[in-house]
Design a protein around this motif. Structure first.
Motif, PDB file in Angstrom:
ATOM      1  N   TRP A 137       0.823  -1.219   0.000  1.00 57.26           N
ATOM      2  CA  TRP A 137       0.000   0.000   0.000  1.00 57.26           C
ATOM      3  C   TRP A 137       0.859   1.272   0.000  1.00 57.26           C
ATOM      4  O   TRP A 137       0.449   2.327   0.448  1.00 57.26           O
ATOM      5  N   THR A 138       2.086   1.154  -0.529  1.00 56.01           N
ATOM      6  CA  THR A 138       2.986   2.318  -0.517  1.00 56.01           C
ATOM      7  C   THR A 138       2.686   3.276  -1.667  1.00 56.01           C
ATOM      8  O   THR A 138       2.665   4.490  -1.501  1.00 56.01           O
ATOM      9  N   TYR A 139       2.460   2.726  -2.879  1.00 54.98           N
ATOM     10  CA  TYR A 139       2.315   3.577  -4.077  1.00 54.98           C
ATOM     11  C   TYR A 139       0.934   3.432  -4.705  1.00 54.98           C
ATOM     12  O   TYR A 139       0.185   2.500  -4.407  1.00 54.98           O
ATOM     13  N   CYS A 140       0.644   4.361  -5.637  1.00 50.28           N
ATOM     14  CA  CYS A 140      -0.657   4.368  -6.326  1.00 50.28           C
ATOM     15  C   CYS A 140      -0.592   3.675  -7.682  1.00 50.28           C
ATOM     16  O   CYS A 140      -1.447   3.894  -8.536  1.00 50.28           O
ATOM     17  N   SER A 141       0.425   2.864  -7.913  1.00 51.67           N
ATOM     18  CA  SER A 141       0.635   2.300  -9.256  1.00 51.67           C
ATOM     19  C   SER A 141       0.085   0.878  -9.397  1.00 51.67           C
ATOM     20  O   SER A 141       0.529   0.122 -10.250  1.00 51.67           O
ATOM     21  N   ASN A 142      -0.851   0.491  -8.539  1.00 54.61           N
ATOM     22  CA  ASN A 142      -1.373  -0.879  -8.586  1.00 54.61           C
ATOM     23  C   ASN A 142      -2.681  -0.945  -9.363  1.00 54.61           C
ATOM     24  O   ASN A 142      -3.353   0.074  -9.577  1.00 54.61           O
ATOM     25  N   ALA A 143      -3.061  -2.173  -9.709  1.00 53.37           N
ATOM     26  CA  ALA A 143      -4.272  -2.385 -10.523  1.00 53.37           C
ATOM     27  C   ALA A 143      -5.537  -1.899  -9.818  1.00 53.37           C
ATOM     28  O   ALA A 143      -6.497  -1.485 -10.473  1.00 53.37           O
ATOM     29  N   TRP A 144      -5.544  -1.932  -8.475  1.00 54.83           N
ATOM     30  CA  TRP A 144      -6.767  -1.553  -7.744  1.00 54.83           C
ATOM     31  C   TRP A 144      -6.876  -0.046  -7.476  1.00 54.83           C
ATOM     32  O   TRP A 144      -7.875   0.406  -6.943  1.00 54.83           O
ATOM     33  N   ASN A 145      -5.839   0.721  -7.808  1.00 54.41           N
ATOM     34  CA  ASN A 145      -5.877   2.157  -7.500  1.00 54.41           C
ATOM     35  C   ASN A 145      -6.739   2.937  -8.494  1.00 54.41           C
ATOM     36  O   ASN A 145      -6.914   2.538  -9.639  1.00 54.41           O
ATOM     37  N   THR A 146      -7.278   4.085  -8.037  1.00 55.47           N
ATOM     38  CA  THR A 146      -8.106   4.963  -8.870  1.00 55.47           C
ATOM     39  C   THR A 146      -7.311   6.228  -9.196  1.00 55.47           C
ATOM     40  O   THR A 146      -6.281   6.497  -8.567  1.00 55.47           O
ATOM     41  N   PRO A 147      -7.789   7.046 -10.135  1.00 54.70           N
ATOM     42  CA  PRO A 147      -7.088   8.320 -10.444  1.00 54.70           C
ATOM     43  C   PRO A 147      -7.041   9.275  -9.248  1.00 54.70           C
ATOM     44  O   PRO A 147      -6.198  10.177  -9.205  1.00 54.70           O
ATOM     45  N   ASP A 148      -7.973   9.118  -8.271  1.00 54.02           N
ATOM     46  CA  ASP A 148      -7.986  10.016  -7.101  1.00 54.02           C
ATOM     47  C   ASP A 148      -6.870   9.708  -6.111  1.00 54.02           C
ATOM     48  O   ASP A 148      -6.671  10.447  -5.149  1.00 54.02           O
ATOM     49  N   CYS A 149      -6.172   8.612  -6.310  1.00 49.95           N
ATOM     50  CA  CYS A 149      -5.160   8.185  -5.341  1.00 49.95           C
ATOM     51  C   CYS A 149      -3.947   9.109  -5.386  1.00 49.95           C
ATOM     52  O   CYS A 149      -3.387   9.375  -6.461  1.00 49.95           O
ATOM     53  N   VAL A 150      -3.569   9.627  -4.217  1.00 53.13           N
ATOM     54  CA  VAL A 150      -2.371  10.465  -4.107  1.00 53.13           C
ATOM     55  C   VAL A 150      -1.511   9.880  -2.992  1.00 53.13           C
ATOM     56  O   VAL A 150      -1.873   9.932  -1.818  1.00 53.13           O
ATOM     57  N   GLY A 151      -0.375   9.317  -3.383  1.00 44.98           N
ATOM     58  CA  GLY A 151       0.509   8.682  -2.396  1.00 44.98           C
ATOM     59  C   GLY A 151       1.486   9.679  -1.821  1.00 44.98           C
ATOM     60  O   GLY A 151       1.956  10.585  -2.511  1.00 44.98           O
ATOM     61  N   VAL A 152       1.807   9.496  -0.553  1.00 42.94           N
ATOM     62  CA  VAL A 152       2.757  10.392   0.116  1.00 42.94           C
ATOM     63  C   VAL A 152       4.137  10.262  -0.523  1.00 42.94           C
ATOM     64  O   VAL A 152       4.902  11.214  -0.603  1.00 42.94           O
ATOM     65  N   LEU A 153       4.456   9.055  -1.007  1.00 45.64           N
ATOM     66  CA  LEU A 153       5.795   8.814  -1.553  1.00 45.64           C
ATOM     67  C   LEU A 153       5.825   8.789  -3.078  1.00 45.64           C
ATOM     68  O   LEU A 153       6.841   8.466  -3.673  1.00 45.64           O
ATOM     69  N   ASP A 154       4.675   9.075  -3.721  1.00 46.42           N
ATOM     70  CA  ASP A 154       4.661   9.055  -5.184  1.00 46.42           C
ATOM     71  C   ASP A 154       5.538  10.166  -5.736  1.00 46.42           C
ATOM     72  O   ASP A 154       5.510  11.303  -5.243  1.00 46.42           O
ATOM     73  N   GLY A 155       6.283   9.848  -6.787  1.00 46.52           N
ATOM     74  CA  GLY A 155       7.247  10.812  -7.328  1.00 46.52           C
ATOM     75  C   GLY A 155       6.635  11.898  -8.189  1.00 46.52           C
ATOM     76  O   GLY A 155       7.311  12.825  -8.585  1.00 46.52           O
ATOM     77  N   ASN A 156       5.333  11.801  -8.500  1.00 45.00           N
ATOM     78  CA  ASN A 156       4.752  12.766  -9.434  1.00 45.00           C
ATOM     79  C   ASN A 156       4.396  14.096  -8.786  1.00 45.00           C
ATOM     80  O   ASN A 156       3.848  14.961  -9.411  1.00 45.00           O
ATOM     81  N   LEU A 157       4.705  14.267  -7.470  1.00 43.19           N
ATOM     82  CA  LEU A 157       4.427  15.549  -6.802  1.00 43.19           C
ATOM     83  C   LEU A 157       5.732  16.287  -6.579  1.00 43.19           C
ATOM     84  O   LEU A 157       6.691  15.736  -6.064  1.00 43.19           O
ATOM     85  N   SER A 158       5.753  17.556  -6.977  1.00 41.76           N
ATOM     86  CA  SER A 158       7.007  18.299  -6.889  1.00 41.76           C
ATOM     87  C   SER A 158       7.353  18.692  -5.465  1.00 41.76           C
ATOM     88  O   SER A 158       8.504  18.780  -5.107  1.00 41.76           O
ATOM     89  N   SER A 159       6.337  18.966  -4.657  1.00 45.51           N
ATOM     90  CA  SER A 159       6.634  19.421  -3.299  1.00 45.51           C
ATOM     91  C   SER A 159       5.486  19.098  -2.368  1.00 45.51           C
ATOM     92  O   SER A 159       4.425  18.665  -2.799  1.00 45.51           O
ATOM     93  N   ARG A 160       5.753  19.351  -1.075  1.00 47.26           N
ATOM     94  CA  ARG A 160       4.697  19.120  -0.088  1.00 47.26           C
ATOM     95  C   ARG A 160       3.524  20.066  -0.335  1.00 47.26           C
ATOM     96  O   ARG A 160       2.368  19.732  -0.094  1.00 47.26           O
ATOM     97  N   ALA A 161       3.810  21.249  -0.841  1.00 47.51           N
ATOM     98  CA  ALA A 161       2.741  22.221  -1.103  1.00 47.51           C
ATOM     99  C   ALA A 161       1.739  21.659  -2.113  1.00 47.51           C
ATOM    100  O   ALA A 161       0.537  21.821  -1.970  1.00 47.51           O
TER     101      ALA A 161
END
Length: 624
Positions: A137-161
């Motif tokens: 349950w670390t990343y949003c890249s699994n078959a069961w995830n939806t587009p609304d999923c935002v992972g704390v450790l996902d690399g697609n976010l530039s910053s905490r903001a």
């Protein structure tokens, strides 16, 4: 420990029930009772209640309720079971009309036993899947995830903001741990009536958890008493490891301050006092029947007064300690996300299987911490589950009471375990979590309060407080302290009544996240709650009808009067008003007390343990 707390002059007598069995030693009883009282609620309910009810200010009513309601009720149930050496049905020889209270306790324990093991099985599932390099349950890249999923450790976010923006702007943000829980583990259906399919991994884990419980109870308290050395103590090792790890994290202090800072204005709120009383009451396991059952395997002169204080305080201290562990990690998570602690705090299964697992993904070597956390949950759950199952088995065996069933107690345990497994299967379906929460909210809520209140009244006012105080003096060598006498007669029943009124006033229909339960499901919930309470009037009416007497008043008197076989189980403890009278029915009591020195008597017992004086006297008592 045979003479533990023995009355002077009775020290030479063997304080054991050969036929029924006893704890190996006093530590086993204390550890089992601690394991029973300290459960999953200490980890997921208490910290949440603290933060919802004014942080540190909640501790004040909590400890007041512990002193005036928790410890007195705990002591009452322990002394009740220990004096009669009977489970939650047998003890009602004290006033046969109220035996329905014992049946009510059995019904409650059955409900809790069914759904509690399902929670343990989910913890087993998470424990097994944590044995991997990256938690699923670390990343949003699994078959069961939806587009609304935002992972704390996902690399697609530039910053905490950016993450903060995602949190606040789109209210639809879901975490990978939440999606893993809802969409993969549970594969949640849209309605409580839509059961869908059985989740096979959960069904397998449910089988594992029932097998573990059965194997630990295969020889009753003789085997479970050995297992608790591990199951009752190791959670504290894990809690301490997680605590040390938690307080070294950045932001941990914010979480702990949030947990402890008192909001004194809330102390005048009746809701805070109601929550405190309810938490003490439910967390100590009063009115489940487990305390009476565990104490029934004690030696007659054991100091259960001391035990009740030790166990109650340990239970509450564990809740407070667990709060530090939970909130240090939640504080770290809030710091990482740049949000307030209240945004990440949760309660119930949501804390154990969503918020905490998400926090664990942020730690270095996260699978190790995850394995430790879920192993702790399994052990906490098992400690309670052992006692729930033993309560049912002991009640059945004591009720039948013949040699045949006592010799086959293992088969009774197996039968109860298999029935529990089969009844738990619907809770592993796609709608299982709805049913689990329905049982948790209704099957063991206000019914426990009613059962406890009637038990207090029956012992103090029907059997008579003077009689009960004399019984305790006979058992412990001293009467209950004045404080406990006042609590039992006036304060505790008043607090229990307050909890009942508070529960009714506070009642809100149950919901799970956004899902609101339909009326028919809530009706089933109320029927579950009533099914345990209804045992009390039904059995009372039956008993009055069966009693001797020409008028209703005479029948009532006979139905509430203590039966002839009420009292200590072993003949050697039946002194004073319990001494056997000279009559043919008690001939065997006289035969098994030969006039010879204590030494030769104990030697004779050692040579023939099954047919020693205690064994024969006790079998006579059980058959009465």
């Amino acid at each position: 420990m045979g003479t533990n707390g023995a009355v002077p002059g009775e020290r030479g007598k063997q304080d054991k029930s050969v036929k029924r069995g006893n704890w190996g030693n006093q530590i086993e009883f204390v550890l089992t009772s601690v394991g029973y009282a300290v459960g999953l609620g200490n980890v997921w309910r208490f910290p949440y209640l603290c933060y919802r009810n004014g942080g540190g200010a909640f501790m004040f009513p909590y400890f007041i309720m512990l002193v005036f309601c928790g410890i007195p009720l705990f002591f009452m149930e322990l002394s009740f079971g220990q004096f009669a050496s009977q489970g939650c049905l047998g003890v009602w020889r004290v006033s046969p009309m109220f035996k329905g209270v014992g049946y009510g306790m059995m019904v409650v324990s059955t409900y809790i036993g069914i759904y509690y093991n399902v929670v343990i099985c989910i913890a087993f599932y998470y424990f097994f899947v944590s044995m991997t390099r990256v938690l699923p349950w670390t990343y949003c890249s699994n078959a069961w995830n939806t587009p609304d999923c935002v992972g704390v450790l996902d690399g697609n976010l530039s910053s905490r903001a950016a993450l903060n923006l995602a949190l606040n702007a789109t209210q639809k943000r879901t975490s990978p741990s939440e999606e893993y829980w809802r969409r993969y583990v549970l594969d949640l259906s849209d309605d409580i009536g839509n059961l869908g399919e059985v989740r096979l991994p959960l069904l397998g884990c449910l089988g594992v958890s029932w097998v573990v419980v059965f194997l630990c109870l295969i020889k009753g308290v003789k085997s479970s008493g050995k297992v608790v050395y591990f199951t009752a103590t190791f959670p504290y090792v894990v809690l301490t490891i997680l605590f040390v790890r938690g307080i070294t994290l950045e932001g941990a202090l914010t979480g702990i301050m949030y947990y402890l800072t008192p909001q004194w204005d809330k102390i005048l709120d009746a809701k805070v006092w109601g929550d405190a009383a309810s938490q003490i009451f439910y967390s100590l396991g009063c009115a489940w029947g487990g305390l009476i059952t565990m104490a029934s395997y004690n030696k007659f002169h054991n100091n259960c007064y001391r035990d009740s204080i030790i166990i109650s305080i340990t239970n509450c201290a564990t809740s407070v300690y667990a709060g530090f562990v939970i909130f240090s990690i939640l504080g770290f998570m809030a710091n990482h996300l740049g949000v307030d602690v209240s945004k990440v705090a949760d309660h119930g299964p949501g804390l154990a299987f969503v918020a905490y697992p998400e926090a664990l993904t942020l730690l270095p070597i996260s699978p190790l911490w995850s394995i430790l956390f879920f192993f702790m949950l399994i052990l906490l759950g098992l400690g309670t589950q052992f006692c729930l199952l033993e309560t049912l088995v002991t009640a059945i065996v004591d009720e039948v009471g013949n040699e045949w069933i006592i010799r086959r107690k293992t088969f009774v345990t197996l039968g109860v375990a298999v029935a529990g497994f089969l009844l738990g299967v619907p809770l592993t379906t796609q709608a299982g979590i709805y049913w689990l929460l329905l049982m948790d909210n209704y099957a063991a809520s206000f019914s426990l309060v009613v059962i406890s209140c009637i038990m207090c009244v029956a012992i103090m006012y029907i059997y008579g407080h003077r009689n009960y105080f004399k019984d305790i003096e006979m058992m412990l060598g001293f009467p209950p302290p004045l404080f406990f006498q006042i609590c039992w007669r006036f304060i505790s029943p008043a607090i229990i009544f307050f909890i009942l009124v508070f529960t009714v006033i506070q009642y809100r229909p149950i919901s799970y996240n956004d899902y609101v339960y339909p009326t028919w499901a809530i009706s089933i919930g109320f029927l579950m709650a009533l099914s345990s309470v209804i045992c009390i009037p039904i059995y009372a009416i039956y008993k009055v009808c069966c009693s001797e007497g020409d008028t209703l008043l005479e029948r009532l008197k006979n139905a509430t009067k203590a039966s002839k076989d009420w009292g200590p189980a072993l003949a050697e403890h039946r002194s004073g008003r319990y001494a056997p009278a000279f009559s043919p029915s008690t001939e065997s009591h006289l035969e098994v007390q030969p006039l010879q020195p204590e030494k030769s008597r104990s030697e004779a017992e050692a040579a023939s343990p099954v047919q020693g004086s205690n064994g024969s006297a006790h079998s006579q008592d059980s058959r009465l």
